[in-house]
Design an enzyme around this catalytic site. Structure first.
Site, PDB file in Angstrom:
ATOM      1  CB  ALA A  80      -1.298   7.247  -4.140  1.00  0.00           C
ATOM      2  N   GLY A 129       0.829  -1.208   0.000  1.00  0.00           N
ATOM      3  CA  GLY A 129       0.000   0.000   0.000  1.00  0.00           C
ATOM      4  C   GLY A 129       0.850   1.240   0.000  1.00  0.00           C
ATOM      5  CG  ASN A 130      -0.199   4.564  -1.709  1.00  0.00           C
ATOM      6  OD1 ASN A 130      -0.950   5.389  -1.201  1.00  0.00           O
ATOM      7  ND2 ASN A 130      -0.529   3.878  -2.811  1.00  0.00           N
ATOM      8  NE  ARG A 131       4.997   6.924   4.655  1.00  0.00           N
ATOM      9  CZ  ARG A 131       5.009   6.349   5.851  1.00  0.00           C
ATOM     10  NH1 ARG A 131       3.954   6.421   6.639  1.00  0.00           N
ATOM     11  NH2 ARG A 131       6.063   5.694   6.251  1.00  0.00           N
ATOM     12  CB  SER A 132      -2.775   7.996  -0.830  1.00  0.00           C
ATOM     13  OG  SER A 132      -3.879   8.819  -1.134  1.00  0.00           O
TER      14      SER A 132
END
Ligand code: C5P
Length: 411
Positions: free
Chosen positions: A273, A207-210
């Site tokens: 993102a 995943g990512n920090r969005s």
């Protein structure tokens, strides 16, 4: 500052100590040109005087269904209003309105109007947090009622906590926003928001920090400007009632939802993102630690923005984002061309207060206007994500109307 000239506003005041702040709201609305019809409940009359509102408002205060020359004041007020504002809104008024009960002139007017309704709750913290009050409010929001939430501070009797009426200037700003012109009326807008999650196994993902804050701000701003809005999102954040939400998780799910929603859209914004890589073969069961370090083979995800660029129909506006940590403009310029977007909103996510998880952002908007080979660069300084959203939509709107607002050519 949006003028309210000629706009008719019913100002409903219910019985709480914060009623004194409604005096200031009344004055500010009249100063902005609004025609304000004050309606006070019996409770309000115990806190503030009729004469004050009659003097400041645009017509005499009304307090009862039975004291006007007109036999049906609630329908007259409700039908003529461009907006009904309840400030302060007590727990009683919120509950009565949510239940559809009309037992005084204010609640009758609320049921008799088709105009937008704004409520500004004010009460003690215990009352504000009571599930009955929160449920009533949630029901009203689902029905399209707008809420100016209370803040924290000193309450009646010296207590301190949540439930204090919003400041008059914020109440008036909310009214102005609702009554402002709707430049995106008739537009269909699709926004992707949040970060995709690509499964490794049933419990783990890439995943990512969005946070989805910027995408949701864009959707909310477009909605407020009159567009019909669909949000394709991976996150669970509040959105104004009336925005259509489609929940997705992976890049592939987002691609399918976006490609379908974009078909008849006027404006498509890829604010999400999207993970660039995903596991080729997610495990069906949880990968066990004792089996050693797993080798996870990755493959690229589909580039949704580029896919949307390839099916873009004439007149449709496509907006992409570029989160960079270096060479902001060059990287963003490459994306504008490669992905077939009209606009790229680029931010340096390594700068303080910018990008992922923050409430603020600072961006450069690169835009290629129809029929032009030149790319303009518009710097938007650090600001609230909602204002950044407004700046992006201003540029998108100008593409439709063919305006040239800036001449800062990049080449
Ligand atoms: O190539 P990069 O990921 O930096 O491009 C960012 C833009 O492309 C964003 O608008 C993002 O939503 C979009 N994107 C996409 N599909 C991907 C990766 C990024 O639509 N697989």
């Amino acid at each position: 500052m949006t003028s309210l000239a000629g706009r008719r506003i019913v100002l409903g005041v219910s019985g709480g100590i914060a009623a004194y702040k409604a005096v200031e709201v009344c004055r500010r609305l009249v100063d902005l040109g609004a025609h304000v019809s004050p309606v006070l409940t019996q409770g309000a009359l115990r806190f503030v005087g009729e004469t004050t509102f009659s003097a400041l408002g645009s017509e005499r205060v009304q307090t009862s269904l039975w004291d006007e020359v007109s036999p049906i004041p609630h329908t007259r007020l409700g039908q003529q209003a461009d907006l009904v504002l309840v400030c302060p809104a007590t727990a009683r008024v919120l509950g009565t309105f949510a239940a559809g009960i009309s037992n005084d002139l204010l609640t009758a007017t609320l049921l008799a109007t088709r105009a937008p309704v704004v409520v500004c709750p004010a009460m003690h913290t215990e009352m504000w947090e009571h599930p009955a009050v929160q449920d009533n409010l949630a029901l009203l929001v689902r029905r399209g009622v707008h809420v100016v939430p209370p803040g924290e501070g000193r309450l009646a009797g010296g207590d301190i906590g949540k439930g204090r009426l919003a400041e008059p200037v914020d109440v008036v700003a909310a009214v102005q926003r609702l009554l402002s012109p709707k430049p995106l009326a008739g537009w269909r807008v699709v926004v992707s928001s949040g970060g995709t999650r690509e499964p490794i196994d049933p419990v783990r993902f890439i995943g990512n920090r969005s946070s989805g804050k910027q995408g949701h701000a864009l959707a909310s701003e477009a909605f407020e400007r009159g567009a019909s809005v669909t949000v394709v999102t991976t996150v669970d954040r509040p959105l104004p009632a009336g925005i259509v939400q489609e929940r997705v998780e992976t890049a592939e799910q987002m691609r399918q939802a976006m490609m379908a929603a974009a078909v008849d859209a006027d404006l498509v914004v890829m604010a999400a993102a999207v993970a660039d890589f995903r596991p080729v073969d997610p495990a069906a069961g949880k990968i066990k630690k004792d089996k050693g370090v797993p080798q996870i083979v990755l493959e690229p995800t589909p580039d949704i923005l580029a896919g949307l660029g390839s099916i873009k129909r004439p007149g449709q506006i496509l907006v992409g984002f570029a989160a960079e940590t270096s060479d902001l403009r060059d990287n963003a310029l490459g994306k504008l061309t490669r992905k077939g977007a009209d606009l790229i909103v680029a931010n340096d996510v390594s700068a303080p207060q910018v990008g992922f998880e923050h409430d603020t952002n600072q961006v450069v908007i690169l835009v290629r206007r129809p029929g032009s080979d030149e790319v303009e660069a518009i710097d938007v300084p650090l600001d609230d994500k909602r204002r950044i959203a407004a700046a992006v939509l201003d540029v998108a709107q100008s593409l439709r109307s063919g305006e040239h607002q800036h001449d800062n050519a990049l080449g």
